[in-house]
Design a protein around this motif. Sequence first.
Motif, PDB file in Angstrom:
ATOM      1  N   GLU A  19       0.822  -1.207   0.000  1.00 16.18           N
ATOM      2  CA  GLU A  19       0.000   0.000   0.000  1.00 16.18           C
ATOM      3  C   GLU A  19       0.859   1.261   0.000  1.00 16.18           C
ATOM      4  OE1 GLU A  19      -2.743  -3.132   1.649  1.00 16.18           O
ATOM      5  OE2 GLU A  19      -0.660  -2.602   1.984  1.00 16.18           O
ATOM      6  N   LEU A  20       2.008   1.228   0.660  1.00 14.04           N
ATOM      7  CA  LEU A  20       2.866   2.407   0.722  1.00 14.04           C
ATOM      8  C   LEU A  20       3.364   2.799  -0.664  1.00 14.04           C
ATOM      9  CD1 LEU A  20       4.240   4.589   2.363  1.00 14.04           C
ATOM     10  CD2 LEU A  20       6.120   2.991   2.801  1.00 14.04           C
ATOM     11  N   SER A  21       3.871   1.855  -1.434  1.00 15.37           N
ATOM     12  CA  SER A  21       4.389   2.194  -2.757  1.00 15.37           C
ATOM     13  C   SER A  21       3.256   2.588  -3.710  1.00 15.37           C
ATOM     14  CB  SER A  21       5.213   1.046  -3.337  1.00 15.37           C
ATOM     15  OG  SER A  21       4.429  -0.111  -3.487  1.00 15.37           O
ATOM     16  N   ILE A  22       2.117   1.933  -3.602  1.00 17.00           N
ATOM     17  CA  ILE A  22       0.971   2.295  -4.444  1.00 17.00           C
ATOM     18  C   ILE A  22       0.504   3.705  -4.113  1.00 17.00           C
ATOM     19  CG2 ILE A  22      -1.479   1.803  -4.865  1.00 17.00           C
ATOM     20  CD1 ILE A  22      -0.723  -1.199  -4.529  1.00 17.00           C
ATOM     21  N   VAL A  64      -5.560  -2.893   1.118  1.00 16.08           N
ATOM     22  CA  VAL A  64      -6.404  -2.673   2.294  1.00 16.08           C
ATOM     23  C   VAL A  64      -6.694  -1.166   2.398  1.00 16.08           C
ATOM     24  CG1 VAL A  64      -6.569  -2.917   4.803  1.00 16.08           C
ATOM     25  CG2 VAL A  64      -5.384  -4.672   3.439  1.00 16.08           C
ATOM     26  N   PRO A  65      -7.970  -0.765   2.260  1.00 19.87           N
ATOM     27  CA  PRO A  65      -8.294   0.662   2.271  1.00 19.87           C
ATOM     28  C   PRO A  65      -7.779   1.423   3.495  1.00 19.87           C
ATOM     29  CG  PRO A  65     -10.165  -0.575   1.496  1.00 19.87           C
ATOM     30  CD  PRO A  65      -9.155  -1.586   1.992  1.00 19.87           C
ATOM     31  N   ASP A  66      -7.908   0.849   4.687  1.00 14.82           N
ATOM     32  CA  ASP A  66      -7.425   1.547   5.884  1.00 14.82           C
ATOM     33  C   ASP A  66      -5.909   1.742   5.843  1.00 14.82           C
ATOM     34  OD1 ASP A  66      -9.948   1.889   6.944  1.00 14.82           O
ATOM     35  OD2 ASP A  66      -9.845   0.102   8.204  1.00 14.82           O
ATOM     36  N   ALA A  67      -5.185   0.760   5.337  1.00 14.37           N
ATOM     37  CA  ALA A  67      -3.733   0.895   5.205  1.00 14.37           C
ATOM     38  C   ALA A  67      -3.388   1.970   4.177  1.00 14.37           C
ATOM     39  CB  ALA A  67      -3.104  -0.436   4.816  1.00 14.37           C
ATOM     40  N   MET A  68      -4.158   2.024   3.101  1.00 16.43           N
ATOM     41  CA  MET A  68      -3.914   3.043   2.078  1.00 16.43           C
ATOM     42  C   MET A  68      -4.183   4.443   2.634  1.00 16.43           C
ATOM     43  SD  MET A  68      -5.281   3.113  -1.815  1.00 16.43           S
ATOM     44  CE  MET A  68      -4.442   4.119  -3.023  1.00 16.43           C
ATOM     45  N   ARG A  69      -5.232   4.586   3.430  1.00 15.42           N
ATOM     46  CA  ARG A  69      -5.531   5.888   4.050  1.00 15.42           C
ATOM     47  C   ARG A  69      -4.404   6.301   4.997  1.00 15.42           C
ATOM     48  NH1 ARG A  69     -10.699   3.571   3.994  1.00 15.42           N
ATOM     49  NH2 ARG A  69     -12.087   4.693   2.605  1.00 15.42           N
ATOM     50  N   PHE A  70      -3.906   5.357   5.784  1.00 17.69           N
ATOM     51  CA  PHE A  70      -2.795   5.631   6.690  1.00 17.69           C
ATOM     52  C   PHE A  70      -1.571   6.094   5.905  1.00 17.69           C
ATOM     53  CE2 PHE A  70       1.057   4.156   8.861  1.00 17.69           C
ATOM     54  CZ  PHE A  70       0.946   4.848  10.068  1.00 17.69           C
ATOM     55  N   CYS A  71      -1.245   5.369   4.849  1.00 18.87           N
ATOM     56  CA  CYS A  71      -0.090   5.714   4.008  1.00 18.87           C
ATOM     57  C   CYS A  71      -0.289   7.060   3.321  1.00 18.87           C
ATOM     58  CB  CYS A  71       0.157   4.626   2.962  1.00 18.87           C
ATOM     59  SG  CYS A  71       0.710   3.064   3.666  1.00 18.87           S
ATOM     60  N   PHE A  72      -1.526   7.358   2.924  1.00 17.85           N
ATOM     61  CA  PHE A  72      -1.824   8.631   2.264  1.00 17.85           C
ATOM     62  C   PHE A  72      -1.457   9.791   3.168  1.00 17.85           C
ATOM     63  CE2 PHE A  72      -4.731  12.053   0.931  1.00 17.85           C
ATOM     64  CZ  PHE A  72      -4.470  12.094  -0.425  1.00 17.85           C
ATOM     65  N   ASP A  73      -1.828   9.700   4.437  1.00 19.28           N
ATOM     66  CA  ASP A  73      -1.491  10.763   5.381  1.00 19.28           C
ATOM     67  C   ASP A  73       0.022  10.918   5.527  1.00 19.28           C
ATOM     68  OD1 ASP A  73      -4.172  11.330   5.796  1.00 19.28           O
ATOM     69  OD2 ASP A  73      -4.311  10.110   7.609  1.00 19.28           O
ATOM     70  N   LEU A  74       0.745   9.817   5.477  1.00 23.52           N
ATOM     71  CA  LEU A  74       2.205   9.872   5.595  1.00 23.52           C
ATOM     72  C   LEU A  74       2.862  10.503   4.378  1.00 23.52           C
ATOM     73  CD1 LEU A  74       3.078   6.351   7.060  1.00 23.52           C
ATOM     74  CD2 LEU A  74       3.087   8.539   8.262  1.00 23.52           C
ATOM     75  N   VAL A  75       2.487  10.041   3.187  1.00 24.33           N
ATOM     76  CA  VAL A  75       3.198  10.473   1.979  1.00 24.33           C
ATOM     77  C   VAL A  75       2.756  11.830   1.459  1.00 24.33           C
ATOM     78  CG1 VAL A  75       3.775   8.124   1.298  1.00 24.33           C
ATOM     79  CG2 VAL A  75       1.736   9.165   0.372  1.00 24.33           C
ATOM     80  N   THR A  76       1.615  12.348   1.937  1.00 22.18           N
ATOM     81  CA  THR A  76       1.207  13.686   1.510  1.00 22.18           C
ATOM     82  C   THR A  76       1.862  14.780   2.342  1.00 22.18           C
ATOM     83  OG1 THR A  76      -0.780  13.598   2.891  1.00 22.18           O
ATOM     84  CG2 THR A  76      -1.017  12.966   0.553  1.00 22.18           C
ATOM     85  N   ALA A  77       2.469  14.433   3.467  1.00 20.90           N
ATOM     86  CA  ALA A  77       3.101  15.435   4.334  1.00 20.90           C
ATOM     87  C   ALA A  77       4.131  16.240   3.543  1.00 20.90           C
ATOM     88  CB  ALA A  77       3.763  14.762   5.525  1.00 20.90           C
ATOM     89  N   GLY A  78       3.988  17.560   3.615  1.00 23.19           N
ATOM     90  CA  GLY A  78       4.921  18.449   2.938  1.00 23.19           C
ATOM     91  C   GLY A  78       4.662  18.620   1.445  1.00 23.19           C
ATOM     92  N   THR A  79       3.539  18.091   0.944  1.00 28.30           N
ATOM     93  CA  THR A  79       3.191  18.230  -0.476  1.00 28.30           C
ATOM     94  C   THR A  79       1.947  19.099  -0.616  1.00 28.30           C
ATOM     95  OG1 THR A  79       1.650  16.366  -0.644  1.00 28.30           O
ATOM     96  CG2 THR A  79       4.005  15.851  -0.844  1.00 28.30           C
ATOM     97  N   VAL A  80       1.571  19.398  -1.863  1.00 25.43           N
ATOM     98  CA  VAL A  80       0.352  20.173  -2.098  1.00 25.43           C
ATOM     99  C   VAL A  80      -0.896  19.369  -1.741  1.00 25.43           C
ATOM    100  CG1 VAL A  80       1.360  21.684  -3.850  1.00 25.43           C
ATOM    101  CG2 VAL A  80       0.265  19.537  -4.543  1.00 25.43           C
ATOM    102  N   ALA A  81      -0.738  18.078  -1.487  1.00 25.34           N
ATOM    103  CA  ALA A  81      -1.865  17.225  -1.108  1.00 25.34           C
ATOM    104  C   ALA A  81      -1.970  17.030   0.405  1.00 25.34           C
ATOM    105  CB  ALA A  81      -1.756  15.873  -1.799  1.00 25.34           C
TER     106      ALA A  81
END
Length: 109
Positions: A3-6, A37-54
């Motif tokens: 999920e992290l790489s996706i 896993v949707p919950d894992a993807m949501r968790f990863c989304f919060d991590l990888v968007t940090a410091g971005t326009v998202a």
Amino acid sequence: MHELSITQSVVDAVCERAAGRPVQVVNVRVGILTAVVPDAMRFCFDLVTAGTVAEGARLEIDQPAGAGHCRACDTEFTLADLILLCPCGSADVDITSGQELQIISMKVG
């Protein structure tokens, strides 16, 4: 955890398309047969968007069910997982839904 790489790929594409504009919402379609896993993807989304326009954007996930078509008995049926067996017992099955992995839309501000 794939999920992290996706999710990183999704965020990279969204940020590139946003062209510096703040992203508010990202809508993705992730079929049930992708094993994401949707919950894992949501968790990863919060991590990888940090410091971005998202950063702070909301991730909305549409998760279509799996479906298959049996070539042996010409039946359409639901697939809950990647065990590709028709109720008739045949393994001669085409997956028709559930493997989607797409960015559907995004809302920028």
